[in-house]
Scaffold this active site. Structure first.
Site, short mmCIF file in Angstrom:
data_model
loop_
_atom_site.label_atom_id
_atom_site.label_comp_id
_atom_site.label_asym_id
_atom_site.label_seq_id
_atom_site.Cartn_x
_atom_site.Cartn_y
_atom_site.Cartn_z
N LYS A 1 1.46 4.32 -2.99
CA LYS A 1 1.45 5.76 -2.73
C LYS A 1 2.76 6.42 -3.18
O LYS A 1 2.74 7.52 -3.74
CB LYS A 1 1.20 6.01 -1.24
CG LYS A 1 -0.19 5.57 -0.79
CD LYS A 1 -0.40 5.74 0.70
CE LYS A 1 -1.80 5.29 1.11
NZ LYS A 1 -2.05 5.43 2.55
N ASP B 1 0.84 -1.20 0.00
CA ASP B 1 0.00 0.00 0.00
C ASP B 1 0.87 1.25 0.00
O ASP B 1 0.60 2.21 -0.73
CB ASP B 1 -0.93 0.00 1.22
CG ASP B 1 -1.85 1.21 1.23
OD1 ASP B 1 -2.69 1.32 0.31
OD2 ASP B 1 -1.74 2.05 2.15
#
Length: 370
Positions: free
Chosen positions: A226, A222
């Site tokens: 980003k 995750d």
């Protein structure tokens, strides 16, 4: 009028509906009319050429997407939205679906704006990212906003875009981008902290900070998505397939079949994490899981790193995110800090993007077709 249609209304979509409904009752609505005209989930959909009523929105799960609603048909959903003549129309994708993200170019080609917290289109295949950029590059629209993909409601991408557009050179972007990993290491790695790592993970899971399977947080992907988004917005050729990512899930637990088995066996590795923590504390540092965008040397990464006790990352509390931009104009980093997860703040980030579209393209209540 800016018409809004939400794909995948769940916790975040529901919070967004609440915020838009409140906006409709405020004095701000006269200047920036924004209305929900469509909802679709995996089973049902609701569409209207005019705004749903406040009563409809108050109980949208049953009044709009209940058993009597139309069967979901995403193609027909988009067709209908493209045909709305009153004002501009934006689709809000609140899913995490690759398949939905792949539809953005077709929506843009039909004049539909896109706003989303879905990271997939901006961190996946580079050709999709470039196609979206191309189709949304005209000042006449349509456009794409995805502030919530990186920091939920924090103004991370808008700040980065401003830096890039004004010609500042990005030296590096460094941050704690995961609320889950922020919470874990803020509690585990701090002077005087006594909790074992497995206990920290268990508490975080019980409090709803982690994914149902905490390995989905601990593997770093995750954060990698980003970092990829930030790097691409900064103009770098970067992808999750080439980005070095430190997976802190113990190797022997990566393939266990269930989250429950993982949690049962995680205490076996408490000493490993405690040793890392002791070494950091003995050096006057703490452990933090960070993403790093290298704007100069192409050495971007995602990893567990040490930070001295006087560093801003070391004093972070709770599950906050913190992002530091170092540029030619900001040699002392420009720092953004705050809640980087949660339905309300993510919905705020989406709503802020919608307001930008309404200001640029919404024609207001005076539109003769409304």
């Amino acid at each position: 009028m800016l018409n809004i249609a939400i794909v995948g209304p769940g916790l975040v979509g529901g919070a967004l509906i609440e915020q838009i409904a409140a906006h409709a009752q405020s004095p701000r609505f006269a200047r920036l009319p924004i209305a929900v005209v469509g909802l679709i989930n995996s089973r049902k959909m609701a569409l209207s050429n005019t705004a749903f009523t406040a009563a409809d929105l108050a109980g949208w799960q049953s009044t709009l997407l209940g058993d009597s609603a139309q069967a979901a048909d995403l193609s027909r959903f988009a067709d209908t939205l493209a045909g709305i003549e009153c004002g501009a129309t934006a689709i809000v994708d609140c899913t995490s679906s690759d398949a939905i993200a792949a539809l953005y170019p077709s929506w843009l080609a039909r004049g539909l704006h896109v706003v989303t917290p879905n990271k997939k289109a901006f961190s996946g295949d580079m050709s999709l990212f470039r196609e979206i950029q191309k189709l949304s590059s005209s000042p006449l629209g349509p456009t794409v906003y995805h502030e919530a993909t990186v920091g939920a409601g924090l103004p991370v991408l808008s700040t980065l875009n401003d830096l890039v557009r004004t010609g500042d050179r990005i030296v590096k972007i460094e941050g704690i981008f995961s609320g889950t990993l922020s919470y874990l290491f803020n509690n585990f790695s701090a002077p005087g902290a006594t909790q074992k790592f497995s206990d920290c993970v268990a508490v975080a899971k019980e409090n709803g900070y982690t994914e149902p399977d905490p390995r989905d947080d601990l593997n770093g992907m995750d954060v990698a998505r980003k970092v990829t988004i930030l790097g691409r917005v900064a103009g770098l050729e970067i992808g999750t397939d080439t980005l070095p990512v430190e997976n802190i899930v113990p190797e022997s637990l990566r393939d266990v079949s269930t989250a429950e088995e993982f949690m049962v066996r995680l205490p076996e590795f408490d000493e490993h994490f405690s040793q890392l923590n002791r070494e950091a504390l003995q050096a006057g540092s703490v452990l933090r899981y960070v993403g790093f965008v290298d704007g100069l040397n192409g050495q971007s990464s995602v990893k567990l790193a040490r930070y001295s006790l006087d560093h801003p990352f070391a004093s972070l509390k709770g599950s906050d995110n913190i992002i530091a931009f170092t540029t030619d104009r900001f040699p002392n980093p420009l720092i953004i800090q705050g809640a980087g997860a949660g339905a309300a703040v993510t919905a705020f980030g989406i709503f802020s993007d919608l307001i930008k579209i309404a200001e640029r393209f919404g024609s207001g209540l005076a539109d003769s077709k409304c």
